[in-house]
Scaffold this motif. Structure first.
Motif, PDB file in Angstrom:
ATOM      1  N   GLN A 211      11.951  51.918   0.940  1.00 44.89           N
ATOM      2  CA  GLN A 211      10.888  52.920   0.834  1.00 44.89           C
ATOM      3  C   GLN A 211      11.338  54.302   1.301  1.00 44.89           C
ATOM      4  O   GLN A 211      11.093  55.286   0.598  1.00 44.89           O
ATOM      5  CB  GLN A 211       9.641  52.436   1.589  1.00 44.89           C
ATOM      6  CG  GLN A 211       8.415  53.306   1.383  1.00 44.89           C
ATOM      7  CD  GLN A 211       8.329  54.450   2.374  1.00 44.89           C
ATOM      8  OE1 GLN A 211       8.794  54.339   3.514  1.00 44.89           O
ATOM      9  NE2 GLN A 211       7.755  55.543   1.943  1.00 44.89           N
ATOM     10  N   PRO A 212      12.014  54.429   2.465  1.00 44.81           N
ATOM     11  CA  PRO A 212      12.390  55.776   2.913  1.00 44.81           C
ATOM     12  C   PRO A 212      13.305  56.524   1.940  1.00 44.81           C
ATOM     13  O   PRO A 212      13.324  57.744   1.913  1.00 44.81           O
ATOM     14  CB  PRO A 212      13.113  55.535   4.240  1.00 44.81           C
ATOM     15  CG  PRO A 212      12.645  54.196   4.712  1.00 44.81           C
ATOM     16  CD  PRO A 212      12.380  53.416   3.459  1.00 44.81           C
ATOM     17  N   ARG A 213      14.049  55.785   1.130  1.00 39.45           N
ATOM     18  CA  ARG A 213      14.975  56.420   0.189  1.00 39.45           C
ATOM     19  C   ARG A 213      14.455  56.414  -1.250  1.00 39.45           C
ATOM     20  O   ARG A 213      15.169  56.829  -2.164  1.00 39.45           O
ATOM     21  CB  ARG A 213      16.323  55.725   0.252  1.00 39.45           C
ATOM     22  CG  ARG A 213      16.877  55.754   1.673  1.00 39.45           C
ATOM     23  CD  ARG A 213      18.291  55.929   1.731  1.00 39.45           C
ATOM     24  NE  ARG A 213      18.698  55.923   3.147  1.00 39.45           N
ATOM     25  CZ  ARG A 213      19.893  56.220   3.542  1.00 39.45           C
ATOM     26  NH1 ARG A 213      20.806  56.545   2.666  1.00 39.45           N
ATOM     27  NH2 ARG A 213      20.189  56.193   4.822  1.00 39.45           N
ATOM     28  N   GLY A 214      13.233  55.932  -1.446  1.00 36.98           N
ATOM     29  CA  GLY A 214      12.675  55.897  -2.795  1.00 36.98           C
ATOM     30  C   GLY A 214      13.521  55.070  -3.740  1.00 36.98           C
ATOM     31  O   GLY A 214      13.779  55.462  -4.873  1.00 36.98           O
ATOM     32  N   TYR A 215      13.936  53.895  -3.275  1.00 31.06           N
ATOM     33  CA  TYR A 215      14.892  53.066  -4.007  1.00 31.06           C
ATOM     34  C   TYR A 215      14.284  51.712  -4.332  1.00 31.06           C
ATOM     35  O   TYR A 215      13.752  51.027  -3.445  1.00 31.06           O
ATOM     36  CB  TYR A 215      16.141  52.878  -3.133  1.00 31.06           C
ATOM     37  CG  TYR A 215      17.240  52.074  -3.770  1.00 31.06           C
ATOM     38  CD1 TYR A 215      18.258  52.698  -4.477  1.00 31.06           C
ATOM     39  CD2 TYR A 215      17.289  50.696  -3.645  1.00 31.06           C
ATOM     40  CE1 TYR A 215      19.285  51.974  -5.046  1.00 31.06           C
ATOM     41  CE2 TYR A 215      18.312  49.956  -4.213  1.00 31.06           C
ATOM     42  CZ  TYR A 215      19.307  50.607  -4.909  1.00 31.06           C
ATOM     43  OH  TYR A 215      20.326  49.879  -5.473  1.00 31.06           O
TER      44      TYR A 215
ATOM     45  N   ALA B  59       8.961  51.725 -16.643  1.00 29.48           N
ATOM     46  CA  ALA B  59       8.593  50.438 -16.055  1.00 29.48           C
ATOM     47  C   ALA B  59       7.612  49.630 -16.882  1.00 29.48           C
ATOM     48  O   ALA B  59       7.102  48.625 -16.417  1.00 29.48           O
ATOM     49  CB  ALA B  59       8.034  50.672 -14.657  1.00 29.48           C
ATOM     50  N   GLY B  60       7.326  50.043 -18.088  1.00 29.56           N
ATOM     51  CA  GLY B  60       6.394  49.278 -18.915  1.00 29.56           C
ATOM     52  C   GLY B  60       5.010  49.242 -18.289  1.00 29.56           C
ATOM     53  O   GLY B  60       4.465  50.280 -17.912  1.00 29.56           O
ATOM     54  N   PRO B  61       4.449  48.039 -18.129  1.00 31.45           N
ATOM     55  CA  PRO B  61       3.094  47.951 -17.581  1.00 31.45           C
ATOM     56  C   PRO B  61       2.989  48.408 -16.128  1.00 31.45           C
ATOM     57  O   PRO B  61       1.897  48.635 -15.629  1.00 31.45           O
ATOM     58  CB  PRO B  61       2.738  46.467 -17.713  1.00 31.45           C
ATOM     59  CG  PRO B  61       4.002  45.768 -17.991  1.00 31.45           C
ATOM     60  CD  PRO B  61       4.976  46.752 -18.534  1.00 31.45           C
ATOM     61  N   LEU B  62       4.118  48.558 -15.455  1.00 31.47           N
ATOM     62  CA  LEU B  62       4.093  48.996 -14.052  1.00 31.47           C
ATOM     63  C   LEU B  62       4.358  50.489 -13.901  1.00 31.47           C
ATOM     64  O   LEU B  62       4.536  50.978 -12.786  1.00 31.47           O
ATOM     65  CB  LEU B  62       5.137  48.212 -13.233  1.00 31.47           C
ATOM     66  CG  LEU B  62       4.930  46.704 -13.166  1.00 31.47           C
ATOM     67  CD1 LEU B  62       6.058  46.053 -12.386  1.00 31.47           C
ATOM     68  CD2 LEU B  62       3.592  46.383 -12.547  1.00 31.47           C
TER      69      LEU B  62
ATOM     70  N   GLU C 151       2.548  52.413 -11.170  1.00 33.65           N
ATOM     71  CA  GLU C 151       2.642  51.865  -9.816  1.00 33.65           C
ATOM     72  C   GLU C 151       3.714  52.572  -8.998  1.00 33.65           C
ATOM     73  O   GLU C 151       4.750  52.982  -9.526  1.00 33.65           O
ATOM     74  CB  GLU C 151       2.988  50.372  -9.870  1.00 33.65           C
ATOM     75  CG  GLU C 151       1.870  49.488 -10.339  1.00 33.65           C
ATOM     76  CD  GLU C 151       0.734  49.396  -9.331  1.00 33.65           C
ATOM     77  OE1 GLU C 151       0.982  49.408  -8.109  1.00 33.65           O
ATOM     78  OE2 GLU C 151      -0.416  49.325  -9.797  1.00 33.65           O
ATOM     79  N   SER C 152       3.479  52.664  -7.706  1.00 35.69           N
ATOM     80  CA  SER C 152       4.515  53.172  -6.801  1.00 35.69           C
ATOM     81  C   SER C 152       5.653  52.157  -6.739  1.00 35.69           C
ATOM     82  O   SER C 152       5.481  50.992  -7.143  1.00 35.69           O
ATOM     83  CB  SER C 152       3.929  53.353  -5.399  1.00 35.69           C
ATOM     84  OG  SER C 152       3.606  52.079  -4.853  1.00 35.69           O
TER      85      SER C 152
END
Length: 125
Positions: free
Chosen positions: A32-36, A75-78, A81-82
């Motif tokens: 999460q901190p690196r957006g990975y 991401a298609g259907p995602l 989403e975050s």
């Protein structure tokens, strides 16, 4: 060098759920901190057929491709989403042929390097 918390889960194939036999086929890593968020997969069709000679290898490959696709920009259907939401959706418990194991955590200075290390250790060995 700063290190950040990451979470990962092994992606596995359970061709006959009632038998409980499985093979590790990938790793999903989220930092999460690196957006990975990234998934790396490799299916050994011979190992899969050893567990279930009637396994749908092409279907399993498509399902594994969906993990990789869900992590990308398209991401298609995602798509809305975050990254964290995608990771949670991908690691949600399910009783299908392709599923993830439990989520584990660690610290890393480089998520790409950590993903490669985990993939080598948990899938390729």
């Amino acid at each position: 060098m700063s290190r950040d918390v990451y979470e990962y889960a092994v992606i596995r194939v359970v061709p006959r759920v009632e038998r409980g036999e499985l093979i590790n086929v990938g790793v999903l890593l989220y930092c999460q901190p690196r957006g990975y968020l990234c998934a790396r997969v490799a299916l050994d069709a011979d190992r899969l057929r050893a567990l279930d000679p009637a396994a749908d290898v092409d279907g399993v490959r498509q399902a594994l491709g969906a993990y990789e696709l869900a992590c990308g920009d398209e991401a298609g259907p995602l798509t809305g989403e975050s990254l964290g939401g995608r990771f949670r959706w991908l690691t949600a418990p399910r009783s299908t042929i392709v599923q993830t194991g439990p989520v584990h955590a660690g610290l890393t200075a480089n998520p790409d390097t950590e993903l490669a290390r985990l993939f080598d250790k948990l899938v390729l060995l």
